[in-house]
Design an enzyme around this catalytic site. Structure first.
Site, short mmCIF file in Angstrom:
data_model
loop_
_atom_site.label_atom_id
_atom_site.label_comp_id
_atom_site.label_asym_id
_atom_site.label_seq_id
_atom_site.Cartn_x
_atom_site.Cartn_y
_atom_site.Cartn_z
N ASP A 84 2.35 1.96 -3.06
CA ASP A 84 2.61 2.39 -4.40
C ASP A 84 1.73 3.65 -4.78
O ASP A 84 2.23 4.52 -5.46
CB ASP A 84 2.58 1.21 -5.52
CG ASP A 84 0.98 0.47 -5.47
OD1 ASP A 84 0.34 0.88 -4.61
OD2 ASP A 84 0.68 -0.42 -6.23
N TYR B 49 -10.42 -1.25 -0.73
CA TYR B 49 -9.02 -0.83 -1.33
C TYR B 49 -9.33 0.79 -1.65
O TYR B 49 -8.62 1.53 -1.24
CB TYR B 49 -8.76 -1.45 -2.73
CG TYR B 49 -7.35 -1.30 -3.16
CD1 TYR B 49 -6.14 -1.69 -2.85
CD2 TYR B 49 -7.40 -0.06 -4.24
CE1 TYR B 49 -4.92 -1.43 -3.45
CE2 TYR B 49 -6.24 0.15 -4.96
CZ TYR B 49 -5.02 -0.37 -4.44
OH TYR B 49 -4.05 -0.13 -4.72
N ASP C 173 1.35 -3.95 -9.63
CA ASP C 173 1.21 -5.16 -10.25
C ASP C 173 1.35 -5.04 -11.85
O ASP C 173 2.13 -6.02 -12.16
CB ASP C 173 -0.31 -5.33 -10.05
CG ASP C 173 -0.59 -5.38 -8.72
OD1 ASP C 173 0.21 -5.28 -7.69
OD2 ASP C 173 -2.06 -5.38 -8.35
N HIS D 186 0.85 -1.16 0.04
CA HIS D 186 0.05 -0.16 0.18
C HIS D 186 0.81 1.20 -0.05
O HIS D 186 0.61 2.32 0.41
CB HIS D 186 -1.05 0.02 1.12
CG HIS D 186 -2.13 -0.86 1.05
ND1 HIS D 186 -3.20 -0.98 0.10
CD2 HIS D 186 -2.20 -2.14 1.59
CE1 HIS D 186 -3.98 -1.82 -0.02
NE2 HIS D 186 -3.33 -2.73 0.74
C1 GLA Z 1 -3.00 -4.24 -4.91
C2 GLA Z 1 -3.04 -3.08 -6.02
C3 GLA Z 1 -1.61 -2.62 -6.23
C4 GLA Z 1 -1.15 -2.28 -4.54
C5 GLA Z 1 -1.23 -3.46 -3.74
C6 GLA Z 1 -0.97 -3.32 -2.01
O1 GLA Z 1 -2.23 -5.23 -5.43
O2 GLA Z 1 -3.44 -3.71 -7.42
O3 GLA Z 1 -1.20 -1.37 -6.74
O4 GLA Z 1 -1.67 -0.87 -4.11
O5 GLA Z 1 -2.79 -3.98 -3.64
O6 GLA Z 1 0.23 -2.77 -2.08
#
Ligand code: GLA
Length: 390
Positions: free
Chosen positions: A37, A224, A174, A35
């Site tokens: 990014d 999220y 990701d 969390h």
């Molecule tokens: C998901 C999101 C990423 C990142 C993670 C938490 O995978 O797609 O962009 O924020 O959660 O680190």
């Protein structure tokens, strides 16, 4: 399903003719930096040998036909009508990628194509099956249209699909890991500048073991987007005093001085997690580089505790997995990975203790939550492309 059978299935569905091309796009696991990014910080993910295969053939009539070995939904649409349709399920991801392609400079024309995909990323595991599919299709369309996107541009395009089409305000981790991964390496990525470095994952005698909570979840109806908003709110208060663009521009010392400016205790906790997690991410890379694996493990544990207590995205299943992992012999660190609220944990386990780990954590988890887990030993792969993983 092997490539030959996949091509056979493609021919059954879409007819013979020119040999289709085969692409692969990996999943990812994040070792630390969670969390951070979308707060401009560091992440440390790597691409995995499991991912999504795509068999594809270009068409000249603007028709897009989409099929998956994993899902029954098959879709045929025109490249001129790519509106989101809930009934299209998984196929909205490839459609969204095509939409983003048409917005590129020069507005490349989508030629139409037939695509059969097969994913072996466990579904809803938080190992980025969605980014894997989007980057796969972006890689295919890049090849078919000659758009000439770099790996980073491909990742950014796939992220825009999530933002503009799917409705998840995700960061770039990701898509970047999936597009830019390198076998045997994790990527230290600074998410505001997209500066990155490949770091060898050199852990002699140890394995990265992933365990799946098997808890049903979907990012879109999870917490999220709420967390993204809370971080933005916390940032806006700190900006009143500090010359910063994102939360990860704040160091822990300044945070302690100015955290009182954030009136909401929840938002203050989210910011605290992000700022200290960012520190942990780059400290852990130093530890890994210098072979201080115990230190790496401790940082992983601190990361999990912070995600549990301050960010509140773990939940009983992930906590059970991590607690059971840490109680098993031969484990030097464990934490949740990805968005949380379900999905997977990741642990560093001594090679000769892996079998015992799987047995013990498997039993302990099932006893506590009432359903079994599943384990995967991570092998770190290259990013998406026409070459297939070894
Ligand atoms: C998901 C999101 C990423 C990142 C993670 C938490 O995978 O797609 O962009 O924020 O959660 O680190």
């Amino acid at each position: 399903m092997d490539i030959l059978s996949l091509k056979g299935r493609f021919a059954d569905l879409f007819g013979g003719g020119d040999d289709p091309r085969v692409f692969f796009s990996p999943g990812r696991v994040n070792l630390i930096g969670e969390h951070t990014d979308y707060n401009g910080g560091y992440v440390f993910p790597c691409a995995l040998t499991f991912g999504t295969y795509g068999v594809a053939r270009e068409r000249s009539d603007g028709v897009i036909r989409l099929a998956s070995v994993n899902f029954d939904t098959r879709v045929e649409v025109s490249a001129d009508d790519l509106r989101y349709d809930k009934a299209h399920g998984w196929a909205n991801n490839p459609k969204g990628v095509a939409v983003e392609f048409t917005k590129l400079p020069g507005h490349p024309k989508i030629p139409g194509f037939d695509l059969l995909i097969h994913g072996n990323i466990p579904s809803a595991s938080g190992l980025s099956s969605s980014a894997s599919v989007c980057v796969l299709v972006a890689t295919i369309l890049n090849a078919f249209t000659g758009a000439g996107l770099s790996g980073i541009e491909t990742a950014l395009l796939a992220q825009r699909v999530e933002h503009n089409y799917i409705g998840v305000n995700c960061g770039i981790m990701d898509q970047f890991a999936v597009a830019m991964g390198k076998a045997g390496h994790a990527i230290l990525l600074k998410c505001d500048t997209l500066k990155y470095e490949y770091v060898p994952v050199d852990m002699p005698g140890y394995k990265i073991v992933i365990a799946n909570t098997k808890k049903p979840r979907a990012l879109t109806d999870s917490k999220y987007n709420e967390r993204v908003y809370e971080c933005q709110a916390a940032l806006s208060y700190l900006k009143n005093r500090l010359p910063i663009q994102s939360l990860c521009d704040v160091n822990p010392r300044d945070f302690e001085l100015y955290k009182h400016l954030i009136p909401s205790p929840a938002q203050r906790s989210r910011a605290e997690h992000v700022i200290y997690e960012n520190e942990r991410a780059f400290m852990s890379v130093d530890a890994l580089r210098e072979g201080r694996l115990d230190e790496f493990g401790k940082l992983m544990i601190a990361s999990h505790n912070s995600l549990r207590d301050l960010y509140e995205v773990t939940g009983p299943e992930l906590d059970a997995l991590v607690e059971e992992s840490l109680a098993a012999p031969g484990v030097i660190g464990a934490r949740m990975t990805g968005a949380g609220m379900g999905g997977c944990s990741v642990a560093i386990v001594a090679e000769d203790a892996v079998n015992g780990f799987i047995r013990r954590v498997g039993e302990g988890y099932e006893r506590r939550v009432g359903h079994p887990t599943e384990f995967y030993i991570a092998d770190i792969a290259d990013g998406a492309g026409e070459a297939l993983p070894e």
